[in-house]
Design a protein around this motif. Structure first.
Motif, PDB file in Angstrom:
ATOM      1  N   ALA A 128       8.471 -13.374   4.674  1.00 31.46           N
ATOM      2  CA  ALA A 128       8.171 -12.880   3.168  1.00 31.46           C
ATOM      3  C   ALA A 128       6.738 -13.108   3.799  1.00 31.46           C
ATOM      4  O   ALA A 128       5.967 -13.771   4.633  1.00 31.46           O
ATOM      5  CB  ALA A 128       8.843 -14.009   2.386  1.00 31.46           C
ATOM      6  N   PHE A 129       6.074 -12.191   3.034  1.00 29.55           N
ATOM      7  CA  PHE A 129       4.787 -11.600   3.658  1.00 29.55           C
ATOM      8  C   PHE A 129       3.939 -11.469   1.874  1.00 29.55           C
ATOM      9  O   PHE A 129       4.034 -10.748   1.029  1.00 29.55           O
ATOM     10  CB  PHE A 129       4.659 -10.541   4.545  1.00 29.55           C
ATOM     11  N   GLU A 130       2.034 -11.236   1.930  1.00 27.71           N
ATOM     12  CA  GLU A 130       1.442 -10.630   0.679  1.00 27.71           C
ATOM     13  C   GLU A 130      -0.040 -10.042   1.782  1.00 27.71           C
ATOM     14  O   GLU A 130      -0.517 -11.195   2.403  1.00 27.71           O
ATOM     15  CB  GLU A 130       1.382 -11.832   0.393  1.00 27.71           C
ATOM     16  N   ARG A 131      -0.021  -9.053   1.789  1.00 30.70           N
ATOM     17  CA  ARG A 131      -1.200  -8.390   1.971  1.00 30.70           C
ATOM     18  C   ARG A 131      -1.464  -7.802   0.876  1.00 30.70           C
ATOM     19  O   ARG A 131      -1.227  -6.918  -0.024  1.00 30.70           O
ATOM     20  CB  ARG A 131      -0.326  -6.965   2.726  1.00 30.70           C
ATOM     21  N   ARG A 132      -3.623  -8.288   1.057  1.00 31.86           N
ATOM     22  CA  ARG A 132      -4.240  -7.941   0.396  1.00 31.86           C
ATOM     23  C   ARG A 132      -5.394  -7.051   0.259  1.00 31.86           C
ATOM     24  O   ARG A 132      -5.785  -7.083   2.172  1.00 31.86           O
ATOM     25  CB  ARG A 132      -4.941  -8.947  -0.262  1.00 31.86           C
ATOM     26  N   PHE A 133      -5.915  -5.857   0.175  1.00 38.44           N
ATOM     27  CA  PHE A 133      -6.958  -4.598   0.565  1.00 38.44           C
ATOM     28  C   PHE A 133      -7.851  -4.413  -0.954  1.00 38.44           C
ATOM     29  O   PHE A 133      -7.325  -4.860  -2.237  1.00 38.44           O
ATOM     30  CB  PHE A 133      -5.940  -3.389   0.583  1.00 38.44           C
ATOM     31  N   GLN A 134      -9.065  -4.797   0.246  1.00 38.12           N
ATOM     32  CA  GLN A 134     -10.284  -5.253  -1.471  1.00 38.12           C
ATOM     33  C   GLN A 134     -10.214  -3.160  -2.035  1.00 38.12           C
ATOM     34  O   GLN A 134     -10.628  -3.077  -0.264  1.00 38.12           O
ATOM     35  CB  GLN A 134     -10.958  -5.446  -0.748  1.00 38.12           C
ATOM     36  N   LEU A 135     -10.392  -2.629  -2.985  1.00 33.92           N
ATOM     37  CA  LEU A 135     -10.871  -1.730  -2.969  1.00 33.92           C
ATOM     38  C   LEU A 135     -12.036  -0.963  -3.513  1.00 33.92           C
ATOM     39  O   LEU A 135     -12.358  -2.298  -4.302  1.00 33.92           O
ATOM     40  CB  LEU A 135      -9.734  -1.249  -3.600  1.00 33.92           C
ATOM     41  N   ALA A 136     -12.787  -0.193  -3.752  1.00 30.64           N
ATOM     42  CA  ALA A 136     -14.060   0.186  -4.169  1.00 30.64           C
ATOM     43  C   ALA A 136     -13.598   0.503  -5.510  1.00 30.64           C
ATOM     44  O   ALA A 136     -12.208   0.801  -5.533  1.00 30.64           O
ATOM     45  CB  ALA A 136     -14.818   1.130  -3.395  1.00 30.64           C
ATOM     46  N   ASP A 137     -14.775   0.577  -6.189  1.00 27.41           N
ATOM     47  CA  ASP A 137     -14.139   0.641  -7.714  1.00 27.41           C
ATOM     48  C   ASP A 137     -13.966   2.617  -8.191  1.00 27.41           C
ATOM     49  O   ASP A 137     -13.155   2.556  -8.724  1.00 27.41           O
ATOM     50  CB  ASP A 137     -16.197   0.556  -8.695  1.00 27.41           C
ATOM     51  N   THR A 138     -14.287   3.304  -6.364  1.00 35.73           N
ATOM     52  CA  THR A 138     -14.085   5.122  -7.248  1.00 35.73           C
ATOM     53  C   THR A 138     -12.206   4.987  -6.357  1.00 35.73           C
ATOM     54  O   THR A 138     -12.560   5.916  -6.656  1.00 35.73           O
ATOM     55  CB  THR A 138     -14.893   5.201  -6.610  1.00 35.73           C
ATOM     56  N   ILE A 139     -12.172   4.265  -6.084  1.00 33.80           N
ATOM     57  CA  ILE A 139     -11.118   4.050  -5.114  1.00 33.80           C
ATOM     58  C   ILE A 139      -9.250   3.871  -6.709  1.00 33.80           C
ATOM     59  O   ILE A 139      -9.777   2.718  -6.654  1.00 33.80           O
ATOM     60  CB  ILE A 139     -10.161   3.366  -3.744  1.00 33.80           C
ATOM     61  N   LYS A 140      -8.106   4.994  -5.871  1.00 36.92           N
ATOM     62  CA  LYS A 140      -7.054   4.278  -6.914  1.00 36.92           C
ATOM     63  C   LYS A 140      -5.958   4.845  -6.739  1.00 36.92           C
ATOM     64  O   LYS A 140      -5.929   5.574  -5.517  1.00 36.92           O
ATOM     65  CB  LYS A 140      -7.094   5.939  -8.244  1.00 36.92           C
ATOM     66  N   VAL A 141      -4.642   4.600  -7.032  1.00 39.23           N
ATOM     67  CA  VAL A 141      -3.515   3.757  -6.237  1.00 39.23           C
ATOM     68  C   VAL A 141      -3.075   5.519  -6.187  1.00 39.23           C
ATOM     69  O   VAL A 141      -2.908   4.984  -7.965  1.00 39.23           O
ATOM     70  CB  VAL A 141      -2.833   3.165  -6.272  1.00 39.23           C
ATOM     71  N   THR A 142      -2.136   6.438  -6.416  1.00 38.74           N
ATOM     72  CA  THR A 142      -1.828   7.288  -6.239  1.00 38.74           C
ATOM     73  C   THR A 142      -0.336   7.532  -6.939  1.00 38.74           C
ATOM     74  O   THR A 142       0.457   8.518  -7.313  1.00 38.74           O
ATOM     75  CB  THR A 142      -2.133   8.552  -5.852  1.00 38.74           C
ATOM     76  N   ALA A 143       0.127   6.637  -5.353  1.00 34.99           N
ATOM     77  CA  ALA A 143       1.199   7.170  -5.170  1.00 34.99           C
ATOM     78  C   ALA A 143       1.476   6.392  -4.469  1.00 34.99           C
ATOM     79  O   ALA A 143       1.066   5.286  -3.060  1.00 34.99           O
ATOM     80  CB  ALA A 143       2.462   8.700  -4.781  1.00 34.99           C
ATOM     81  N   ALA A 144       3.691   5.696  -3.981  1.00 33.47           N
ATOM     82  CA  ALA A 144       3.588   5.220  -2.924  1.00 33.47           C
ATOM     83  C   ALA A 144       5.454   5.444  -2.680  1.00 33.47           C
ATOM     84  O   ALA A 144       5.965   6.068  -3.720  1.00 33.47           O
ATOM     85  CB  ALA A 144       3.608   3.389  -3.332  1.00 33.47           C
ATOM     86  N   GLY A 145       5.908   5.531  -1.349  1.00 31.11           N
ATOM     87  CA  GLY A 145       6.944   5.880  -0.892  1.00 31.11           C
ATOM     88  C   GLY A 145       7.230   5.095   0.056  1.00 31.11           C
ATOM     89  O   GLY A 145       6.393   4.848   0.808  1.00 31.11           O
ATOM     90  N   TYR A 146       8.593   4.592   0.294  1.00 26.06           N
ATOM     91  CA  TYR A 146       9.371   3.993   1.406  1.00 26.06           C
ATOM     92  C   TYR A 146      10.164   5.055   1.994  1.00 26.06           C
ATOM     93  O   TYR A 146      10.711   5.421   1.635  1.00 26.06           O
ATOM     94  CB  TYR A 146      10.024   2.928   1.169  1.00 26.06           C
ATOM     95  N   GLU A 147      10.078   5.569   3.100  1.00 30.52           N
ATOM     96  CA  GLU A 147      10.643   6.729   3.624  1.00 30.52           C
ATOM     97  C   GLU A 147      10.769   5.391   5.862  1.00 30.52           C
ATOM     98  O   GLU A 147       9.886   5.402   5.898  1.00 30.52           O
ATOM     99  CB  GLU A 147      10.914   7.019   4.144  1.00 30.52           C
ATOM    100  N   ASN A 148      11.873   5.384   6.143  1.00 31.94           N
ATOM    101  CA  ASN A 148      12.228   5.494   7.894  1.00 31.94           C
ATOM    102  C   ASN A 148      11.767   3.850   7.722  1.00 31.94           C
ATOM    103  O   ASN A 148      10.893   3.536   9.322  1.00 31.94           O
ATOM    104  CB  ASN A 148      11.463   6.379   8.727  1.00 31.94           C
ATOM    105  N   GLY A 149      12.341   2.333   7.180  1.00 27.88           N
ATOM    106  CA  GLY A 149      11.064   1.853   7.576  1.00 27.88           C
ATOM    107  C   GLY A 149       9.599   1.241   7.309  1.00 27.88           C
ATOM    108  O   GLY A 149       8.709   0.218   7.579  1.00 27.88           O
ATOM    109  N   LEU A 150       9.302   2.556   7.317  1.00 27.54           N
ATOM    110  CA  LEU A 150       7.563   2.955   6.654  1.00 27.54           C
ATOM    111  C   LEU A 150       7.101   2.814   4.849  1.00 27.54           C
ATOM    112  O   LEU A 150       7.685   3.584   4.415  1.00 27.54           O
ATOM    113  CB  LEU A 150       6.289   3.650   6.796  1.00 27.54           C
TER     114      LEU A 150
END
Length: 156
Positions: free
Chosen positions: A96-118
């Protein structure tokens, strides 16, 4: 004299260079290197985070954005899914893990995908109109230049 390396501070921050927030975020003790990840710049204002999450299924991964922090959580399944396997060597970590990334106010998450272990998370920089740079005329010079070119175009 000692040189200070800020590279570890910049690894988990995307889209801004505010040193105070970086130092605050880095001192929280997030030193675990699992799972490994890459941050790519795909183009002007486009980024991608690729995390190596081999062995995890889509249902065991959770991605949330809360107060400019991207949180990726992986929940390792219980031992019942091994199907009675006996490992002589288990080199593929699935914990189990939890990874955090600090984002700027202008950065938006648009999509996520899972393929070949990535796990690939696409981000884009969206700067609002009121924050974009704009040219300011000094004593009306810019307005005079625009009027001059408009008069020349009309004369032709």
């Amino acid at each position: 004299m000692r040189a200070v390396d800020f590279a570890p501070l910049l690894r988990s921050s995307i889209g801004f260079e505010n040193l105070n927030r970086l130092v605050d975020f880095a001192t929280r003790g997030d030193s675990d290197a699992y799972p490994p990840y890459n941050i790519e710049k795909l183009g002007d204002g486009a980024y991608r985070i690729s995390m190596a999450v081999a062995g995890f299924s889509r249902s065991e991964l959770d991605i949330t954005v809360q107060e400019n922090v991207l949180i990726v959580v992986g929940r390792a399944g219980d031992g019942a899914e091994n199907g009675g396997r006996e490992y002589l060597h288990r080199g593929i970590a699935k914990r189990a893990f939890e990874r955090r990334f600090q984002l700027a106010d202008t950065i938006k998450v648009t999509a996520a995908g899972y393929e070949n272990g990535l796990l690939n998370i696409d981000l884009v920089r969206e700067v609002p109109e009121h924050k974009k740079p704009r040219r300011i005329a000094i004593d009306g010079e810019l307005a005079a230049e625009v009027a001059l070119t408009t008069d020349e175009r009309d004369a032709a």
